[in-house]
Design a protein around this motif. Structure first.
Motif, PDB file in Angstrom:
ATOM      1  N   GLY A 222       0.836  -1.223   0.000  1.00  0.00           N
ATOM      2  CA  GLY A 222       0.000   0.000   0.000  1.00  0.00           C
ATOM      3  C   GLY A 222       0.856   1.253   0.000  1.00  0.00           C
ATOM      4  N   SER A 223       0.713   2.087   1.006  1.00  0.00           N
ATOM      5  CA  SER A 223       1.478   3.342   1.094  1.00  0.00           C
ATOM      6  C   SER A 223       2.955   3.112   1.383  1.00  0.00           C
ATOM      7  N   GLY A 224       3.320   1.867   1.668  1.00  0.00           N
ATOM      8  CA  GLY A 224       4.721   1.567   2.005  1.00  0.00           C
ATOM      9  C   GLY A 224       5.029   1.847   3.469  1.00  0.00           C
ATOM     10  N   CYS A 225       3.988   2.059   4.261  1.00  0.00           N
ATOM     11  CA  CYS A 225       4.229   2.494   5.646  1.00  0.00           C
ATOM     12  C   CYS A 225       5.047   1.486   6.455  1.00  0.00           C
ATOM     13  N   ILE A 226       4.824   0.184   6.256  1.00  0.00           N
ATOM     14  CA  ILE A 226       5.548  -0.802   7.084  1.00  0.00           C
ATOM     15  C   ILE A 226       7.050  -0.814   6.753  1.00  0.00           C
ATOM     16  N   PRO A 227       7.429  -1.054   5.487  1.00  0.00           N
ATOM     17  CA  PRO A 227       8.879  -1.135   5.236  1.00  0.00           C
ATOM     18  C   PRO A 227       9.595   0.198   5.475  1.00  0.00           C
ATOM     19  N   ILE A 228       8.911   1.312   5.215  1.00  0.00           N
ATOM     20  CA  ILE A 228       9.567   2.616   5.404  1.00  0.00           C
ATOM     21  C   ILE A 228       9.793   2.886   6.898  1.00  0.00           C
ATOM     22  N   ALA A 229       8.781   2.586   7.710  1.00  0.00           N
ATOM     23  CA  ALA A 229       8.948   2.789   9.154  1.00  0.00           C
ATOM     24  C   ALA A 229      10.050   1.868   9.693  1.00  0.00           C
ATOM     25  N   LEU A 230      10.076   0.614   9.218  1.00  0.00           N
ATOM     26  CA  LEU A 230      11.119  -0.309   9.683  1.00  0.00           C
ATOM     27  C   LEU A 230      12.509   0.170   9.269  1.00  0.00           C
ATOM     28  N   LYS A 231      12.614   0.616   8.030  1.00  0.00           N
ATOM     29  CA  LYS A 231      13.916   1.070   7.516  1.00  0.00           C
ATOM     30  C   LYS A 231      14.461   2.241   8.337  1.00  0.00           C
ATOM     31  N   HIS A 232      13.563   3.082   8.837  1.00  0.00           N
ATOM     32  CA  HIS A 232      13.991   4.206   9.670  1.00  0.00           C
ATOM     33  C   HIS A 232      14.679   3.756  10.937  1.00  0.00           C
ATOM     34  N   HIS A 233      14.205   2.623  11.454  1.00  0.00           N
ATOM     35  CA  HIS A 233      14.763   2.139  12.720  1.00  0.00           C
ATOM     36  C   HIS A 233      15.842   1.084  12.535  1.00  0.00           C
ATOM     37  N   ARG A 234      15.850   0.439  11.374  1.00  0.00           N
ATOM     38  CA  ARG A 234      16.864  -0.593  11.092  1.00  0.00           C
ATOM     39  C   ARG A 234      17.457  -0.285   9.718  1.00  0.00           C
TER      40      ARG A 234
END
Ligand code: GLN
Length: 287
Positions: free
Chosen positions: A129-141
């Motif tokens: 979808g909006s990419g919210c999961i992988p983008i949020a994860l990438k910010h922290h990892r």
């Protein structure tokens, strides 16, 4: 000159909205909507309610405000009106091609981050979808290799915009999870998905703003086979996950046990996890 009945401060805009919405929303909802509109349309940061009397607005802001108040009054989710949604502390661009990221999905991100602090993992997100999961994860990892797929070209454009704006390196692919077409090669350490999981027969219980404005492609599955996506994921994941690989799924709580059974049957070690409202909303399955 476009003028509001009383003047041209933010406080006048708030009064205009309150009157226009009448009793469509309760007082606290109206207050919250006013704050979101002022912050996300104009970038005002409202700390104290006295601030709003001192902030002057331009004519074009008044016009934009009136249009936006009308759209919210017509039932459109405020995030589509402003084009912005907050998810895990990041502001995502949203439009009707993607679901508005939900707080439950923030919980899913929280669970994954809590379970994994390995530095280099290969992670795949199905139905991004909006990419919210992988983008949020990438910010922290930041060292994780992030990939994500979606079937919708428009959703992928939005996800790509989000990745660029939020400086997160995620590779997106147009793919059909159900047929497997377009899913890139490779093996994953973590497979995540928040696929469509609302059965058509649940429509009657849904909020009108969701039903009339959010993408049905991202929400609904047929009554005959509501676990379609979960079946498919259970089928392909044994051969696509690395040793000790994990799957994290958001679930329809109505089908939590039957979703879990699909993965148990394939030999996964499974755990159902409750969301903050106490419903079994997530499944963790370890290979
Ligand atoms: N949680 C969403 C809702 O209840 C549904 C998301 C989904 O279908 N994956 O509106």
């Amino acid at each position: 000159m476009c003028v509001l009945p009383n003047g041209n401060t933010l406080s006048d805009l708030f009064d205009y909205a309150q009157n226009r919405w009448g009793n469509q929303f309760d007082a606290s909802e109206k207050k919250a909507l006013n704050k979101i509109l002022a912050e996300d349309l104009f970038g005002f940061k409202i700390i104290a309610s006295s601030d709003v009397k001192n902030i002057r607005v331009s004519e074009s802001e008044i016009l934009q405000w009136m249009r936006s108040v009308k759209r919210v009054g017509a039932g459109e989710p405020v995030q589509y009106v402003t084009g912005k949604a907050l998810f895990y502390g990041l502001v995502f661009t949203v439009n009707p091609s993607v679901l508005i990221p939900r707080p439950e999905t923030e919980e899913l991100v929280e669970i994954i981050l809590g379970d994994h602090n390995e530095s280099a993992l290969h992670v795949m997100d199905f139905c991004t979808g909006s990419g919210c999961i992988p983008i949020a994860l990438k910010h922290h990892r930041p060292n994780w290799k992030m990939e994500a797929v979606d079937i919708s070209e428009d959703a992928l454009k939005t996800a790509q915009t989000n990745a660029e704006k939020l400086h997160a390196e995620v590779t997106f692919y147009e793919a059909d999870v159900l047929t497997g077409e377009g899913i890139p090669e490779g093996n994953w350490d973590i497979l995540i998905s928040n696929p469509p999981y609302v059965a058509i027969n649940e429509k009657a219980q849904m909020e009108a703003s969701v039903l009339h404005h959010e993408p049905h492609l991202a929400l609904f599955v047929d009554d005959e086979n509501p676990l379609l996506f979960y079946e498919r994921i259970a089928e392909i994941s044994p051969s696509r996950l690395n040793k000790n690989g994990c799957i994290y799924l958001e679930l329809n709580p109505i089908y939590a046990e039957s979703s879990e059974a699909l993965f148990k049957r394939k030999g996964f070690e499974t755990t159902l996890i409750k969301d903050l409202s106490g419903k079994f909303r997530f499944l963790k399955a370890v290979k």
